[in-house]
Design a protein around this motif. Structure first.
Motif: not given
Ligand code: NDP
Length: 252
Positions: A32-34, A101-103, A161-163, A175-178, A224-226, A228-230
């Motif tokens: 993802g972003r990291h 385009q992401k890897l 929230s994913d939506n 890109g990313y926004s708040i 830990p991922r949260a 890092d995101h924060h």
């Molecule tokens: P993220 O919150 O990092 O990303 C979710 C999606 O939204 C990605 O496509 C991401 O793009 C995009 N995105 C995130 N933030 C922004 C922003 N501020 N602006 C624009 N786009 C944004 O979640 P994860 O990808 O880590 O996880 C996806 C799902 O999988 C979640 O629902 C999570 O709960 C679940 N999950 C469950 C796990 C478990 O152990 N049960 C483990 C990991 C994930 P991009 O990828 O380009 O950053």
């Protein structure tokens, strides 16, 4: 595998998660972003998500159905909840991401496949072989009711929230926004908070040690991922809301 070996595997699996927790707190998982290019060969993000998550769905279905236990009405409910969640996670969610385009590093997908193989197996095998069954009165048990409420609340928060994030990506062109709205008012990662509630609820409603292991692993993966995101949001947006926590409203 006999029940003794199965329970030993579960104990080792939970101990492994607990040992891994401080390690994950000290490194940033590079997807993802990291995402980073110095973790070896890379694969397309969408493909990565699909091959990472499908094993959980397949293993759960195979070991649920292949075991000697009959499919009780109550276990059918558990089957549906698990498979609906994973059908979304493995197929629908990756198709909806705007990630062309992401890897991601292949090694991340390999770790996640291992996690999902074990997790799908221990949960499917529990219902198919180990559990003593659930009679219909289980539907009135306080554990089923409270756990079920937590599960559905968590699922709703996770999906909503994913939506929001997927829609943001629509407007921010790769890109990313708040993010705003819903629980984003209080935390940076309500999708992770919802996922944690979901599997904690599942562990309570099934009263299954395998589901407990899954809930522990979800916390170990996502807290830990949260964090890092924060930190990333705070480092990248000077106007990031200062009162917002990372993953548990008002706590962390
Ligand atoms: P993220 O919150 O990092 O990303 C979710 C999606 O939204 C990605 O496509 C991401 O793009 C995009 N995105 C995130 N933030 C922004 C922003 N501020 N602006 C624009 N786009 C944004 O979640 P994860 O990808 O880590 O996880 C996806 C799902 O999988 C979640 O629902 C999570 O709960 C679940 N999950 C469950 C796990 C478990 O152990 N049960 C483990 C990991 C994930 P991009 O990828 O380009 O950053």
């Amino acid at each position: 595998m006999n029940n003794e070996q199965y329970y030993l595997l579960l104990k080792i699996w939970i101990a492994f998660a607990i040992i891994l927790f401080p390690v994950l707190l000290s490194i940033t998982a590079p997807y993802g972003r990291h995402s980073r290019k110095d973790w070896g060969p890379m694969i397309p993000n969408r493909l990565g998500w699909m091959i990472m998550e499908l094993p959980s769905l397949v293993m759960f279905i195979v070991f649920f159905l292949a075991g000697p236990n009959p499919v009780y009405f109550v276990t059918l409910i558990f089957f549906l909840l698990y498979t609906i969640h994973y059908s979304n996670r493995a197929i629908i969610f990756p198709l909806r991401t705007r990630t062309s385009q992401k890897l991601m590093p292949l090694i991340i997908a390999v770790f996640a496949i291992f996690f999902n193989l074990v997790n799908g197996f221990i949960n499917g095998y529990y219902f198919g072989t180990v559990s003593g069954g659930y009679d219909i009165e289980w539907l009135y048990d306080i554990r089923f009711i409270v756990g079920g409420l937590l599960f559905f609340m968590g699922m709703a928060i996770n999906l909503k929230s994913d939506n929001v994030l997927l829609a943001l990506r629509h407007s921010s062109r790769n890109g990313y926004s708040i993010p705003t709205g819903g629980l984003f008012k209080y935390i940076s990662c309500p999708n992770f908070f919802g996922e944690i509630l979901e599997w904690t609820g599942f562990a309570i409603m099934t009263w299954s040690p395998a589901a407990l292991a899954f809930a522990v692993w979800t916390i170990v993966n996502l807290v830990p991922r949260a964090l890092d995101h924060h930190r990333w949001y705070r480092g990248n947006f000077s106007d990031y809301p200062p009162e917002r926590k990372a993953v548990i409203p008002f706590v962390i």
